[in-house]
Design a protein around this motif. Structure first.
Motif, PDB file in Angstrom:
ATOM      1  N   ALA A 101       0.803  -0.997   0.128  1.00 30.98           N
ATOM      2  CA  ALA A 101      -0.071  -0.066   0.008  1.00 30.98           C
ATOM      3  C   ALA A 101       0.999   1.264  -0.010  1.00 30.98           C
ATOM      4  N   ILE A 102       1.773   1.218   0.805  1.00 32.36           N
ATOM      5  CA  ILE A 102       2.839   2.470   0.776  1.00 32.36           C
ATOM      6  C   ILE A 102       3.539   2.446  -0.680  1.00 32.36           C
ATOM      7  N   ASN A 103       3.893   1.483  -1.277  1.00 34.67           N
ATOM      8  CA  ASN A 103       4.500   1.538  -2.483  1.00 34.67           C
ATOM      9  C   ASN A 103       3.693   2.116  -3.536  1.00 34.67           C
ATOM     10  N   LEU A 104       2.241   1.629  -3.590  1.00 28.64           N
ATOM     11  CA  LEU A 104       1.422   2.400  -4.233  1.00 28.64           C
ATOM     12  C   LEU A 104       1.119   3.639  -4.320  1.00 28.64           C
ATOM     13  N   VAL A 105       0.839   4.084  -2.976  1.00 29.17           N
ATOM     14  CA  VAL A 105       0.460   5.543  -2.765  1.00 29.17           C
ATOM     15  C   VAL A 105       1.614   6.530  -3.193  1.00 29.17           C
ATOM     16  N   LEU A 106       2.928   6.011  -2.728  1.00 25.82           N
ATOM     17  CA  LEU A 106       4.227   7.090  -3.031  1.00 25.82           C
ATOM     18  C   LEU A 106       4.271   6.726  -4.724  1.00 25.82           C
ATOM     19  N   TYR A 107       4.195   5.696  -5.377  1.00 23.81           N
ATOM     20  CA  TYR A 107       4.114   5.505  -6.666  1.00 23.81           C
ATOM     21  C   TYR A 107       3.113   6.623  -7.326  1.00 23.81           C
ATOM     22  N   GLY A 108       2.024   6.661  -7.178  1.00 23.75           N
ATOM     23  CA  GLY A 108       1.142   7.614  -7.654  1.00 23.75           C
ATOM     24  C   GLY A 108       1.193   9.009  -7.199  1.00 23.75           C
ATOM     25  N   LEU A 109       1.675   9.214  -6.093  1.00 23.29           N
ATOM     26  CA  LEU A 109       1.812  10.694  -5.613  1.00 23.29           C
ATOM     27  C   LEU A 109       3.136  11.330  -6.251  1.00 23.29           C
ATOM     28  N   GLY A 110       4.077  10.346  -6.574  1.00 25.67           N
ATOM     29  CA  GLY A 110       5.352  10.645  -7.520  1.00 25.67           C
ATOM     30  C   GLY A 110       4.957  11.179  -8.633  1.00 25.67           C
ATOM     31  N   GLY A 111       3.878  10.908  -9.221  1.00 23.92           N
ATOM     32  CA  GLY A 111       3.554  11.298 -10.771  1.00 23.92           C
ATOM     33  C   GLY A 111       3.394  12.710 -11.043  1.00 23.92           C
ATOM     34  N   PRO A 112       2.819  13.593 -10.217  1.00 21.94           N
ATOM     35  CA  PRO A 112       2.919  14.914 -10.588  1.00 21.94           C
ATOM     36  C   PRO A 112       4.035  15.646 -10.306  1.00 21.94           C
ATOM     37  N   PHE A 113       4.884  15.208  -9.308  1.00 23.25           N
ATOM     38  CA  PHE A 113       6.037  15.785  -8.798  1.00 23.25           C
ATOM     39  C   PHE A 113       7.308  15.361  -9.991  1.00 23.25           C
ATOM     40  N   ALA A 114       6.836  14.102 -10.404  1.00 20.73           N
ATOM     41  CA  ALA A 114       7.868  13.549 -11.495  1.00 20.73           C
ATOM     42  C   ALA A 114       7.925  14.382 -12.728  1.00 20.73           C
ATOM     43  N   ALA A 115       6.479  14.868 -13.148  1.00 20.78           N
ATOM     44  CA  ALA A 115       6.523  15.492 -14.253  1.00 20.78           C
ATOM     45  C   ALA A 115       6.959  17.206 -14.027  1.00 20.78           C
ATOM     46  N   GLY A 116       6.948  17.745 -12.779  1.00 17.27           N
ATOM     47  CA  GLY A 116       7.801  18.832 -12.616  1.00 17.27           C
ATOM     48  C   GLY A 116       9.287  18.722 -12.626  1.00 17.27           C
ATOM     49  N   LEU A 117       9.719  17.503 -12.133  1.00 17.59           N
ATOM     50  CA  LEU A 117      11.150  17.376 -12.316  1.00 17.59           C
ATOM     51  C   LEU A 117      11.703  16.933 -13.843  1.00 17.59           C
TER      52      LEU A 117
END
Length: 439
Positions: free
Chosen positions: A66-82
């Protein structure tokens, strides 16, 4: 010969033959997403071995998922900014190094908090930088024509990699132990995926003197802004629209009914009914094969038909298949095979039409960040389902309630997507604003 020279020379040679370098970028991204998905999904074949070796409950192990899935998902918008701030290639190289390191350290763990940290936090954040958001960014930066097809191809690679890797990892776990499987992930990341990214992946067509495939004018320069601010600004823009919230709610259900439930728990559920781990993992591999076909077809259809109606049928049919699963998983091999084929065609067919609606509603230059937030809801739904299904198995002794609940949620999502208002001519950067689709 340096990396940039390799890419530039290859681009010139391909251009002389009438082939756009964007297809090379799409191919490298395809392979990168396949392997990254395999890296992230490895924990699916570790549930039973970790339970046997350490005595941890499935609910405890599912918490790391569950932790993996949440952070994997929340990383998306910040990854786009990166991507915008530092470049796609640099971000992916760093992410691959983190994946390799955390996978290696996993072999030394002996307590649940270490699983949560290494496979939940580190692996989740790193693979979040190489997820479906990357597919959306590559398709929209490098392609004007065939964008739906490329989105489908890259999306399929993400899910198919997750599913096709599992039989191999399941065989490694059975033959050599789970630590060898974790080590394999580290070796593949460093020896195979990373060199491809360094040599051939580029941040944009302009970096090698090209326009996107099918474009008649140059794209504006990529804004060099703070990644955190870019992600928050994208959320602020999108959250004032009903389109964003309907896509977010439906994609929450998409994650709950795919990665969270089937991707995480189909193997242990099949093992509960007497299947070996390799056979159970092979079911997911077959789903992955049909997922590739279904998502490519979905991309082709998205270029030609109303994406809302495509989503309506995808969610509705998925819901019906999940409602049937409890009746076939332990009693009918033919019925289970039919579920695997049917469900595989629908696994992530929802992504191309969802990306298309996002691009039309918010503009191509914002699609990475906005879709990143929508995909965050997808992974949040996956996390809820991953933990909830594991808890249901612990409390009730089977997965029947989890399968039925997910099927009903998919039917609800089918009703939500039909209410989305999609602007007509919205492929241009200024096509849509929150005022056009008030919440």
């Amino acid at each position: 010969m340096t990396g940039p020279t390799v890419a530039a020379r290859l681009a010139r040679r391909l251009d002389a033959r009438g082939v756009h370098y964007g297809w090379v970028v799409a191919a490298v991204s395809f392979l990168t997403l396949i392997t990254a998905a395999g890296f992230r999904s490895t924990v699916g074949v570790l549930i039973v071995p970790l339970q046997d070796e350490f005595g941890w409950s499935r609910a405890t192990i599912s918490a790391a998922v569950a932790i993996n899935l949440v952070l994997y998902g929340l990383g998306g918008p910040f990854a786009a900014g990166l991507y915008d701030r530092f470049g796609v290639r640099k971000v992916i190289v760093i992410a691959l190094a983190v994946i390799a390191t955390s996978s290696s350290l996993t072999t030394q763990m002996d307590s649940p908090w270490q699983l949560d940290l290494l496979w939940g936090v580190c692996n989740g954040l790193a693979t979040g930088a190489i997820g479906v958001t990357l597919a959306a960014v590559i398709a929209n930066r490098w392609f004007v024509e065939r964008r739906g097809l490329v989105t489908g191809m890259l999306t399929a690679s993400n899910a198919t990699g997750q599913l096709v890797f599992l039989p191999l990892l399941g065989w490694i776990v059975t033959a050599e132990g789970w630590r060898t499987a974790a080590t394999t992930v580290s070796v593949v990341a460093l020896a195979f995926t990373l060199p491809l990214v360094v040599l051939f992946l580029r941040d944009s067509p302009a970096q090698i003197g090209l326009r996107p495939f099918g474009a008649v004018v140059d794209d504006p320069p990529i804004p060099q802004q703070n990644p955190f601010r870019a992600a928050i600004d994208g959320l602020r823009l999108a959250s004032g629209t009903s389109t964003f919230w309907l896509l977010t709610a439906s994609f929450f259900v998409c994650g709950a009914t795919t990665n969270g439930l089937i991707g995480t728990h189909l193997i242990p559920a099949a093992m509960d009914h007497g299947m070996s781990e390799v056979t159970a993992a092979s079911l997911l591999a077959v789903i992955g094969v049909f997922d590739l076909v279904g998502t490519l077809c979905s991309g082709w259809l998205t270029d030609r038909f109303d994406p809302r109606w495509l989503l309506f049928w995808y969610y509705g049919l998925r819901g019906l298949s999940l409602l049937a699963l409890p009746f076939v998983i332990g009693s009918s091999n033919l019925g289970l095979i039919a579920f695997v084929v049917f469900y595989g065609l629908d696994w992530v067919a929802t992504v191309p039409p969802t990306v298309a609606i996002t691009a039309r509603a918010f503009g191509r230059e914002r699609v990475g960040v906005v879709f990143g937030w929508i995909f965050g809801a997808h992974q949040l739904g996956g996390a809820v389902a991953a933990w909830g299904a594991g808890a249901a198995r612990t409390w009730f002794g089977d997965y029947q309630s989890a399968f039925v609940t997910s099927g009903l949620l998919a039917l609800v999502a089918a009703g939500l997507v039909i209410r989305i208002a999609v602007p007509r001519h919205a492929d241009t950067p200024s096509a849509a604003t929150p005022a056009e689709a008030p919440a």
